[in-house]
Design an enzyme around this catalytic site. Structure first.
Site, mmCIF file in Angstrom:
data_model
loop_
_atom_site.group_PDB
_atom_site.id
_atom_site.type_symbol
_atom_site.label_atom_id
_atom_site.label_comp_id
_atom_site.label_asym_id
_atom_site.label_seq_id
_atom_site.Cartn_x
_atom_site.Cartn_y
_atom_site.Cartn_z
ATOM 1 N N THR A 243 41.323 -1.833 -7.892
ATOM 2 C CA THR A 243 40.476 -0.680 -7.535
ATOM 3 C C THR A 243 40.811 -0.232 -6.114
ATOM 4 O OG1 THR A 243 38.745 -1.466 -9.012
ATOM 5 C CG2 THR A 243 38.088 0.122 -7.339
ATOM 6 N N ASN B 26 43.931 -1.052 -20.632
ATOM 7 C CA ASN B 26 43.069 -2.234 -20.627
ATOM 8 C C ASN B 26 42.160 -2.317 -21.844
ATOM 9 O OD1 ASN B 26 42.240 0.101 -18.949
ATOM 10 N ND2 ASN B 26 40.252 -0.909 -18.946
ATOM 11 N N GLN C 96 47.277 -4.496 -16.152
ATOM 12 C CA GLN C 96 47.264 -5.253 -17.406
ATOM 13 C C GLN C 96 48.673 -5.619 -17.876
ATOM 14 O OE1 GLN C 96 44.656 -6.484 -18.909
ATOM 15 N NE2 GLN C 96 42.998 -5.404 -17.867
ATOM 16 N N SER D 229 46.485 -7.023 -9.852
ATOM 17 C CA SER D 229 45.251 -7.723 -9.500
ATOM 18 C C SER D 229 45.328 -9.190 -9.918
ATOM 19 C CB SER D 229 44.091 -7.033 -10.220
ATOM 20 O OG SER D 229 42.884 -7.635 -9.871
ATOM 21 N N HIS E 52 42.931 -11.466 -10.564
ATOM 22 C CA HIS E 52 42.006 -12.092 -11.522
ATOM 23 C C HIS E 52 42.310 -11.765 -12.977
ATOM 24 C CE1 HIS E 52 39.127 -8.745 -12.621
ATOM 25 N NE2 HIS E 52 39.689 -8.191 -11.566
ATOM 26 N N THR F 199 42.268 -9.429 8.695
ATOM 27 C CA THR F 199 42.869 -10.765 8.591
ATOM 28 C C THR F 199 43.344 -11.032 7.159
ATOM 29 O OG1 THR F 199 41.421 -11.521 10.338
ATOM 30 C CG2 THR F 199 42.375 -13.234 8.918
ATOM 31 N N CYS G 243 33.674 -2.435 -16.751
ATOM 32 C CA CYS G 243 32.759 -1.570 -15.996
ATOM 33 C C CYS G 243 31.918 -0.719 -16.931
ATOM 34 C CB CYS G 243 33.534 -0.636 -15.068
ATOM 35 S SG CYS G 243 35.195 -1.102 -14.783
#
Ligand code: PLP
Length: 392
Positions: A74, A153, A181, A201, A203, A241, A327
């Site tokens: 995102t 997705n 994906q 991404s 995860h 950081t 979502c």
């Protein structure tokens, strides 16, 4: 923990124990800031950061300075789309995208459109594929970016990236592909030759949440202004950081995903084929994107004459599936992807996305099939329209 069978791997995956283990030293022992260049704590952290980045670059065949770490796709999408627009210094931008993109792309594009920029929304056919002639015709000399995802997705449908890239290259327009994906599910061997920008991404690939990265082709290195101002990290594009434990975990997750890719794809394809074969014994069901190349782990099935909300509710204590992207899965709205593919609203609601992953077994799927069949039959028992349909 939960007793449900988890079949929602496109929403998120568990963090692989080997990934978690690789991250642990960077929370307490090796906790230095990779930007502290005056003491060994910082040097050790910098070494680990360089090693992780080197590993990702080698595995994917891209340059180290083409990688920008983000908190996930995102953020990555926001960085690319808003960056392209901001780089125009208040001039109107033109972006072409598809109606079946992830909400992150759609919502950023809607926001840009509300601010006066021009967005072209491409249609898709009944399998969810864009019309490349429509794409070619939509590109003008004013077009700044084409944003078309690689694999969807919700349906797993794979866009014809070769053709899309050839069009963009012939028109000299940069191509951004959301490949969230695709990583770990498709070979990305020649992917990076085709695109200028991409997002990924952690995860979705058995890595930690809150980490991802953008690919920004060397030739586009100056195309985007700073997205997060701050300490100047990541060549000034994204200050802050470095999230070292997550970056180390991401690197490990990519290694594992690519090592297992072929074997896991074969295993999941066999499981999915069996699942679809058995689900097809339910009268009138429809598999969305059936006629087209799809991810090995994803199936999206619609059940006519079934109330979608009740179906999801009755399954929720037995199997973890969704009826849209994570979502969207509160089911307030039907899936925009299925609507764009031509499904009527009630049928789009009465659809399940089933996405398989590393812990999915044949036994799990047998149970899931039984639960789905029972739930569909029960819904139809009370449906007068189904009764009428059968007597036709
Ligand atoms: N793009 C696609 C295709 C996705 O599947 C997702 C996750 O649902 C995203 C973008 C957003 O990713 P993240 O959860 O890392 O922000």
């Amino acid at each position: 923990m939960y007793s449900q069978i988890y079949l929602d791997y496109n929403a998120t995956t568990y963090c692989d124990p080997a990934v978690l283990e690789s991250m642990l030293p960077f929370f307490a022992d090796n906790f230095g800031n990779a930007s502290s260049d005056h003491h060994p704590y910082g040097w050790m952290a910098k070494n680990a950061l360089d090693e992780a980045t080197q590993n990702i670059s080698k595995l994917l065949g891209i340059r180290k300075d083409e990688i920008v770490y983000t908190s996930g796709s995102t953020e990555g999408i926001n960085m690319i789309l808003k960056g392209i627009v901001e780089s125009k210094n208040s001039a109107k931008a033109h972006i072409i995208t598809a109606k079946t993109e992830h909400k992150a792309v759609l919502d950023v594009c809607k926001h840009l459109q509300n601010n006066g920029h021009l967005i072209t929304w491409l249609d898709v056919d009944k399998n969810g594929i864009i019309d490349t002639v429509q794409l070619e015709n939509a590109i003008t000399t004013q077009t700044d970016l084409v944003a078309i995802m690689y694999a969807n997705n919700e349906t797993g449908v794979i866009q014809p990236l070769d053709e899309i890239a050839a069009i963009c290259q012939s028109k000299n327009v940069p191509l951004f592909s959301d490949a969230t994906q695709a990583l770990g599910k498709l070979s990305l061997n020649d992917f990076f030759q085709k695109v200028d920008f991409a997002c990924f991404s952690g995860h979705k690939i058995y890595g930690p949440k809150g980490i991802g990265f953008n690919y920004i082709k060397k030739e586009q290195a100056t195309a985007l202004p700073p997205f997060i101002h701050g300490g100047g990290q990541q060549r000034g594009l994204r200050g802050g950081t470095y999230n070292l434990p997550a970056i180390v975990g991401l690197s490990k997750a990519i290694s594992l995903a690519l090592q297992q890719l072929d074997q896991e794809n074969t295993r999941l394809k066999n499981l999915k084929d069996q699942l679809e074969k058995e689900l097809q014994t339910i009268p009138e069901i429809q598999i969305n994107g059936m006629d087209i190349a799809r991810l090995a782990n994803t199936t999206n099935v619609s059940f006519p004459f079934v109330d979608g909300k009740n179906l999801l509710r009755s399954l929720s204590r037995k199997i973890a599936v969704s009826n849209g992207s994570a979502c969207n899965s509160a089911a307030e709205f039907p899936s925009h992807v299925l609507i764009a593919m031509g499904l009527e609203e009630p049928l789009a609601f009465a659809s399940l996305r089933i996405s398989l992953g590393r812990k999915t077994t044949g036994e799990d799927l047998q149970k899931a099939i039984k639960y789905i069949k029972e739930a569909v039959n029960k819904q139809r028992e009370n449906n007068i329209l189904w009764e009428q349909h059968q007597s036709l």
